[in-house]
Scaffold this motif. Structure first.
Motif, PDB file in Angstrom:
ATOM      1  N   THR A  47       0.818  -1.160  -0.017  1.00 55.84           N
ATOM      2  CA  THR A  47       0.023  -0.024   0.009  1.00 55.84           C
ATOM      3  C   THR A  47       0.876   1.151   0.042  1.00 55.84           C
ATOM      4  OG1 THR A  47      -1.672  -1.267   1.252  1.00 55.84           O
ATOM      5  CG2 THR A  47      -1.759   1.273   1.228  1.00 55.84           C
ATOM      6  N   LEU A  48       1.949   1.304   0.700  1.00 58.36           N
ATOM      7  CA  LEU A  48       2.769   2.575   0.873  1.00 58.36           C
ATOM      8  C   LEU A  48       3.823   2.351   0.042  1.00 58.36           C
ATOM      9  CD1 LEU A  48       2.633   2.864   4.893  1.00 58.36           C
ATOM     10  CD2 LEU A  48       1.284   3.973   3.051  1.00 58.36           C
ATOM     11  N   SER A  49       4.145   1.521  -0.752  1.00 54.95           N
ATOM     12  CA  SER A  49       5.439   1.229  -1.522  1.00 54.95           C
ATOM     13  C   SER A  49       5.488   2.549  -2.707  1.00 54.95           C
ATOM     14  CB  SER A  49       5.480  -0.065  -2.230  1.00 54.95           C
ATOM     15  OG  SER A  49       4.576  -0.287  -3.167  1.00 54.95           O
ATOM     16  N   ALA A  50       4.316   3.073  -3.079  1.00 51.82           N
ATOM     17  CA  ALA A  50       4.334   4.030  -4.215  1.00 51.82           C
ATOM     18  C   ALA A  50       5.117   5.273  -3.701  1.00 51.82           C
ATOM     19  CB  ALA A  50       2.917   4.331  -4.610  1.00 51.82           C
ATOM     20  N   LEU A 102      -3.302   4.093  15.127  1.00 56.18           N
ATOM     21  CA  LEU A 102      -4.195   3.835  14.036  1.00 56.18           C
ATOM     22  C   LEU A 102      -4.732   2.395  14.388  1.00 56.18           C
ATOM     23  CD1 LEU A 102      -5.572   4.578  11.326  1.00 56.18           C
ATOM     24  CD2 LEU A 102      -3.786   3.284  10.114  1.00 56.18           C
ATOM     25  N   SER A 103      -6.092   2.391  14.682  1.00 51.06           N
ATOM     26  CA  SER A 103      -6.487   1.204  14.968  1.00 51.06           C
ATOM     27  C   SER A 103      -7.027   0.485  13.839  1.00 51.06           C
ATOM     28  CB  SER A 103      -8.013   1.524  15.614  1.00 51.06           C
ATOM     29  OG  SER A 103      -7.762   2.395  16.707  1.00 51.06           O
ATOM     30  N   GLY A 161      -6.382   4.496   2.566  1.00 47.37           N
ATOM     31  CA  GLY A 161      -6.100   5.909   2.505  1.00 47.37           C
ATOM     32  C   GLY A 161      -5.645   6.674   3.752  1.00 47.37           C
ATOM     33  N   GLU A 162      -6.427   6.089   4.822  1.00 48.34           N
ATOM     34  CA  GLU A 162      -6.102   6.790   6.124  1.00 48.34           C
ATOM     35  C   GLU A 162      -4.703   6.524   6.592  1.00 48.34           C
ATOM     36  OE1 GLU A 162      -7.731   6.768  10.636  1.00 48.34           O
ATOM     37  OE2 GLU A 162      -8.463   5.220   9.294  1.00 48.34           O
ATOM     38  N   LEU A 163      -4.286   5.177   6.128  1.00 49.38           N
ATOM     39  CA  LEU A 163      -2.801   4.798   6.761  1.00 49.38           C
ATOM     40  C   LEU A 163      -1.808   5.739   6.041  1.00 49.38           C
ATOM     41  CD1 LEU A 163      -0.635   2.669   8.023  1.00 49.38           C
ATOM     42  CD2 LEU A 163      -1.223   1.387   5.954  1.00 49.38           C
ATOM     43  N   LEU A 164      -2.097   5.937   4.507  1.00 52.17           N
ATOM     44  CA  LEU A 164      -1.273   6.647   3.709  1.00 52.17           C
ATOM     45  C   LEU A 164      -1.181   8.094   4.002  1.00 52.17           C
ATOM     46  CD1 LEU A 164       0.659   6.667   1.148  1.00 52.17           C
ATOM     47  CD2 LEU A 164      -1.436   7.021  -0.294  1.00 52.17           C
ATOM     48  N   ALA A 165      -2.457   8.800   4.512  1.00 49.59           N
ATOM     49  CA  ALA A 165      -2.573  10.024   4.978  1.00 49.59           C
ATOM     50  C   ALA A 165      -1.648  10.314   6.123  1.00 49.59           C
ATOM     51  CB  ALA A 165      -4.019  10.532   4.852  1.00 49.59           C
ATOM     52  N   LEU A 166      -1.804   9.554   7.093  1.00 47.77           N
ATOM     53  CA  LEU A 166      -1.139   9.659   8.323  1.00 47.77           C
ATOM     54  C   LEU A 166       0.321   9.397   7.947  1.00 47.77           C
ATOM     55  CD1 LEU A 166      -2.941   7.461  11.093  1.00 47.77           C
ATOM     56  CD2 LEU A 166      -2.601  10.051  11.086  1.00 47.77           C
ATOM     57  N   GLY A 170       1.584  12.614   6.465  1.00 48.85           N
ATOM     58  CA  GLY A 170       1.371  13.964   7.412  1.00 48.85           C
ATOM     59  C   GLY A 170       2.704  13.724   8.386  1.00 48.85           C
ATOM     60  N   LEU A 171       3.116  12.497   8.975  1.00 50.08           N
ATOM     61  CA  LEU A 171       4.245  12.385   9.931  1.00 50.08           C
ATOM     62  C   LEU A 171       5.493  12.780   9.152  1.00 50.08           C
ATOM     63  CD1 LEU A 171       3.136   9.338  11.871  1.00 50.08           C
ATOM     64  CD2 LEU A 171       3.166  11.716  12.543  1.00 50.08           C
ATOM     65  N   VAL A 172       5.758  12.290   7.848  1.00 49.09           N
ATOM     66  CA  VAL A 172       7.049  12.664   7.423  1.00 49.09           C
ATOM     67  C   VAL A 172       7.009  14.140   6.823  1.00 49.09           C
ATOM     68  CG1 VAL A 172       8.458  12.353   5.192  1.00 49.09           C
ATOM     69  CG2 VAL A 172       7.065  10.367   6.429  1.00 49.09           C
ATOM     70  N   ARG A 173       5.723  14.846   6.504  1.00 54.92           N
ATOM     71  CA  ARG A 173       5.705  16.123   6.145  1.00 54.92           C
ATOM     72  C   ARG A 173       6.184  16.882   7.195  1.00 54.92           C
ATOM     73  NH1 ARG A 173       1.435  15.748   3.788  1.00 54.92           N
ATOM     74  NH2 ARG A 173       0.187  16.379   5.377  1.00 54.92           N
ATOM     75  N   ASN A 174       5.579  16.629   8.347  1.00 52.01           N
ATOM     76  CA  ASN A 174       5.753  17.504   9.722  1.00 52.01           C
ATOM     77  C   ASN A 174       7.483  17.326   9.874  1.00 52.01           C
ATOM     78  OD1 ASN A 174       3.178  18.140   9.922  1.00 52.01           O
ATOM     79  ND2 ASN A 174       2.629  16.408  11.609  1.00 52.01           N
ATOM     80  N   ARG A 175       7.974  16.273   9.750  1.00 50.62           N
ATOM     81  CA  ARG A 175       9.370  16.178   9.940  1.00 50.62           C
ATOM     82  C   ARG A 175      10.265  17.080   8.855  1.00 50.62           C
ATOM     83  NH1 ARG A 175      11.719  15.063  14.611  1.00 50.62           N
ATOM     84  NH2 ARG A 175      13.931  15.339  14.368  1.00 50.62           N
ATOM     85  N   LEU A 176       9.826  17.192   7.825  1.00 50.43           N
ATOM     86  CA  LEU A 176      10.480  17.760   6.716  1.00 50.43           C
ATOM     87  C   LEU A 176      10.299  19.288   7.158  1.00 50.43           C
ATOM     88  CD1 LEU A 176       9.388  15.919   3.538  1.00 50.43           C
ATOM     89  CD2 LEU A 176      11.665  15.918   4.734  1.00 50.43           C
TER      90      LEU A 176
END
Length: 971
Positions: A742-745, A823-824, A830-835, A838-844
């Motif tokens: 799911t996240l490899s893209a 994340l439950s 989509g929720e997993l990808l968005a989270l 978001g975490l990587v973007r905040n770090r950047l």
């Protein structure tokens, strides 16, 4: 001339006269008046006797002259022996009687410690002991209560001769003998009186022993009153002294008399000591040990003096004994006086008894005043009476004390009886209250029982309703699952891309697993309602077992576990319920694979046992897994029970499979048992009654060997910025693969099947984001997150926690360990990808903020607290080497203990700078500050901040700040 003759003749006349006098025997006349004046006889031993040593002659004959014999008396000691005494000899005395004694019966009484023979006019009238011809034949003896009768026929002189032998005297102070004469009736009566008097001692002894037994019994009844014990010891000692005195008087053996006499003296000292102890015990609550030791020491010295002086100085010892007695009694009486001053009741009785005993001892026992005239029998008589003073007074004291105690006990008993009566009344009242309460309780119980029965009926109805609801619900689940499984199968077979086919297969496998759980719930409901039917048909038993193993081949290969079927039969058929046996074996194999270690082996065994009761089909499933604790084995067949309910358990489970297996086994009238050892493995045995229709022995083994699948290709340590690196830590292989796909893209992916391997990859590659499951074997998600956030190298990495536990306490614990997101399950991709984005973007964004001027040394609040120590460490190392032009990235890595790649990713992820850029930026910032001070030249500042030449410094400064160093005044 006359004077000369007179002077010559006078000496001659004197010699002749003396010889004639000495040749004439001295005759003692015994008169009736003198004999009557002495109750115990007239003492002959005080008269002058003739003595001659024994030389074999019989000197009892009056014809033998004794004019040349030595004159002596018969009473002597080791220091006053007759001249020539060698342990024996003859003693002679001439006597005559007056006319009133002529023809009357007379008697002699002899006291001695040797052997004697008494002769009158050559005729033996008696003796004591046995006088032999030699000392070896001689035997000493005593006859304390005997007299020797004789009669004198006329008034002429008669010869009294005594042959006496005492070569081994037991009493050195009295080696001779004493002899009295008197009328026979007089001496016999005196001897009889003495014997009666001595017998009186036994009466006194018996009375004292009775007191001893009485007070010992009182002590045994009431041990706290030790006074009874001390009193018993004292009275026992005095009784022993009297008995020794009795033995000393009546014994016929002089040597035994010596022993009893010594013990008698020792007993007196011990009695005095115990009397002191008794007085101390009466006067004090606790016996003064110092005083007891003192009187014990004095008594020991007194006895020592008696035995060390060889018992010769009797008078000195008696004086010392009297002094010891007075000292002990005086100190004891002083203690009694103090007790009376303290108003201790009735101690005056003891004092009176001691005074009476002291008076008897001084007057009679020691005969200090001579009133007893040395008469031992008289002394014994009075002392036997005096020794009763203390026992009598003390018995009265204890009797009165016991009466007080008895009175107090009676009063206490009356109080107890009153309290008992009160308690009885209270008890009756309480029983009455309890009876009333019991009646009310019984009514309440009846009411509650009816209520409980009503509720139980309602619960049964609700349970039936719930069961119907569950059955209906599960039936409703089956329709959508069928619609899921069908299209998923088509998608898995006919989808256009491999990824779509893989997703279709994943959907179908998990939908089938859900269908299996639903079927098991339906079976449990049927078993509860008794609607499960047994359908036995003839079937291939080994084929059933092989069919169960085959679907687990892929699962077993993923865990590198070998599956094997073993049997001693090559063919085995019988009548069994094929469906239920399949369900049971499938549940057992599924559990065995779940809890097996990688590289293990699972063996299913099929066998038949025959016995008179019938034939039994035996299935055994054994694994080499983690095992089950012994304390949890009794519960493994309970519904919904899980032996390991922690977040670190190796496998998920619902707790339905084993419960359903047991109920199916019992439905088939079989038995199931389990053996397990932690760390070794688990073995489950199923025994089912069966009818075997066909069997053939041979090799019936079947196995599925696990082969190692292709190893995961590790991502290389790519330092380029081609995309953020993401680490997925998940023990479920299919879910781990789904998240990775799911996240490899948008991410470069790293995966780990457990927490330990995930921590290793996080430290090695420093990913931009970590996604971890919460429940994993060994190390759970909480521990993984805590370690990532606490380690200096990985503290900057954001962590997303992924779990099915959505309770508030689980989320709170996750935040406390430092999780950045939660994340439950189940989740939307989509929720997993968005989270993740978001975490990587905040770090950047943080990196971009730190990339501005002065971002290498931010304020304390601008960085997360766990990252400040690392930044301070980097800054301190660079500042310490600022003037070293050779200091670069390699030396910085050595100083902080990281590889070049690790330091690069750490700094890049934290503040957005590479190590080389950070070193150069810090040098230029320091140079800017020095230029503003204006104290050094440009070249000096360049050298000071680590640049090798001024030109290179100026170029780097201009490129960084946009103006030359010399133009600092304009900016």
């Amino acid at each position: 001339m006359f004077r000369l003759w007179f002077n010559m003749v006078l000496p001659f006349l004197l010699v002749v006269s003396m010889r004639s006098l000495s040749a004439t025997p001295i005759v003692k006349e015994l008169r009736a008046d003198s004999l009557r004046a002495h109750d115990k006889g007239f003492a002959l031993h005080g008269l002058p006797w003739r003595f001659h040593i024994a030389d074999g002659m019989n000197y009892s004959d009056p014809a033998n002259a004794d004019s040349t014999w030595t004159t002596t008396n018969t009473v002597f000691s080791s220091t006053g022996r007759p001249n020539g005494w060698n342990g024996g000899g003859w003693f002679r005395l001439w006597i005559k009687v007056d006319e009133r004694l002529t023809g009357h019966m007379l008697a002699f009484r002899i006291v001695q410690s040797g052997a004697s023979a008494v002769y009158l006019d050559g005729k033996k009238i008696g003796g004591t002991g046995n006088v032999g011809k030699t000392n070896a034949e001689t035997r000493s003896g005593r006859t304390p209560f005997s007299v020797l009768a004789f009669m004198v026929p006329d008034q002429s002189p008669h010869l009294l001769a005594v042959r006496y032998v005492n070569d081994r005297p037991p009493f050195p102070e009295a080696e001779g003998f004493q002899l009295w004469v008197g009328a026979y009736e007089q001496l016999s009566a005196a001897a009889l009186d003495a014997q009666k008097m001595n017998g009186f001692l036994l009466v006194s002894i018996s009375a004292q022993l009775a007191l001893v037994l009485l007070h010992l019994a009182l002590f045994a009844f009431y041990p706290k009153q030790r006074l009874n014990l001390y009193y018993s010891l004292f009275v026992l000692a005095t009784a022993t002294v009297l008995f020794l005195r009795y033995l000393t008087v009546v014994t016929g053996d002089p040597h035994m008399q010596r022993v009893t006499a010594d013990l008698f003296e020792a007993g007196i000292i011990i009695s005095i000591f115990l009397a002191g102890v008794l007085l101390y015990a009466v006067s004090n609550d606790r016996i003064p040990r110092g005083r007891v030791i003192m009187i014990a020491s004095l008594g020991t010295m007194t006895l020592g003096d008696y035995f060390l002086q060889d018992r010769n100085s009797q008078e000195a010892f008696f004086l010392l004994e009297a002094i010891y007695f007075l000292v002990v009694v005086a100190d004891g009486l002083l203690a009694l006086v103090r007790a009376m001053i303290r108003k201790k009741p009735r101690v005056w009785l003891i004092g009176m008894g001691m005074l009476i005993l002291t008076a008897f001892y001084l007057v009679a026992g020691s005969d200090l005043f001579g009133l007893m005239k040395g008469d031992n029998q008289l002394i014994g008589q009075w002392m036997s009476i005096g020794l009763l003073a203390i026992p009598v007074c003390f018995s009265v004291y204890l009797a009165l004390d016991f009466a007080d105690v008895n009175h107090k006990l009676s009063a206490r008993l009356q109080e107890v009886e009153e309290l008992s009566a009160l308690n009885m009344a209270q008890e009756m009242e309480k029983r009455k209250i309890l009876a009333e309460q019991a009646d009310r309780l019984e009514k309440t119980v009846v009411e509650r029982t009816l209520e409980v029965r009503s509720q139980a009926w309602k619960l049964q109805e609700m349970d039936k309703l719930k069961s119907r609801f569950m059955v209906n619900l599960t039936h409703e689940f089956r329709t959508p699952l069928s619609l899921i499984i069908g299209p998923a199968g088509l998608l898995a077979e006919k989808a256009g891309t491999a990824g779509d086919r893989q997703h279709g297969e994943l959907i179908r496998q998990n939908a089938q697993q859900l269908l299996l759980l639903i079927n098991q719930l339906l079976d449990l409901s049927k078993l509860e309602e008794g609607k499960m039917e047994v359908v036995k048909i003839e079937a291939d038993i080994l084929g059933i077992a092989a069919t169960v193993l085959l679907p687990f081949s892929n699962f077993a290969m993923q865990k590198q576990v070998n599956l094997a079927l073993k049997s001693r039969f090559s063919q085995l058929s019988g009548t069994v319920d094929e469906g239920k046996v399949t369900i049971m074996l499938r549940n057992l194999v599924s559990n065995a694979i779940k809890f097996s270690q990688n590289g293990g082996e699972i063996i299913m065994t099929a066998d038949v046992e025959r016995s008179p009761e019938g034939t039994v089909l035996v299935f055994t499933v054994a694994d080499q897994g983690t095992g089950i604790p012994a304390t949890k084995l009794p519960y493994v067949f309970d519904r919904f029970y899980q032996a390991d309910a922690s977040d670190t358990r190796s496998n998920d489970g619902s707790g339905i499979g084993l419960a359903l297996t047991r109920e199916l086994v019992e439905l088939l009238n079989g038995t199931i048992s389990i053996d397990s050892t932690e760390g070794v493995g688990t073995t489950v045995h199923i025994k089912l009654p069966v009818t075997i229709t066909f069997s053939n022995t041979g090799d019936g083994d079947f196995s599925l060997q696990a082969h190692a699948g292709p190893a995961q290709t590790e991502e290389t340590d790519d330092l380029s910025d081609e995309g953020p690196l993401l680490l997925v830590i998940e023990d479920h292989a299919q879910l781990r693969e789904f998240i990775s796909t799911t996240l490899s893209a948008g991410f470069r992916m790293l995966t780990a099947p457990n927490g330990e391997e995930g921590l290793f990859l996080a430290g090695k590659h420093l990913p931009d984001l970590v996604i971890t499951d919460l429940m994993m074997p060994g190390m759970d998600g909480y521990a993984v997150c805590s370690k990532i956030k606490s380690q200096e190298l990985t503290s900057h990495i954001p962590v997303m926690m992924l779990t099915a536990k959505n309770a508030p306490e689980s989320r709170t614990k996750g935040w406390e360990t430092g999780a950045d997101a939660y994340l439950s399950k189940p989740f939307e991709p989509g929720e997993l990808l968005a989270l993740a984005d978001g975490l990587v973007r905040n770090r950047l964004q943080l990196q971009e903020r730190y990339r501005r001027e002065e971002a290498w040394k931010p304020a304390a609040g601008s960085l997360p607290p766990q990252e400040l120590p690392f930044i301070d460490k980097i800054r301190n190392v660079i500042n310490s080497q600022l003037g070293n032009e050779l200091f670069g990235v390699d030396l910085l890595c050595d100083a902080v203990g990281l590889s070049k790649a690790q330091l690069h990713r750490k700094l890049k992820s934290t503040i957005g700078h590479t190590p080389g850029d950070l070193i150069r930026m810090i040098r230029l910032q320091q140079a800017l500050q020095l230029l503003r001070l204006g104290e050094l030249t440009v070249a000096e500042i360049g050298y000071k901040v680590g640049f090798g030449n001024p030109a290179s410094f100026s170029t780097s400064f201009s490129n960084h700040f946009g103006y030359a160093p010399r133009a600092i005044k304009d900016h």
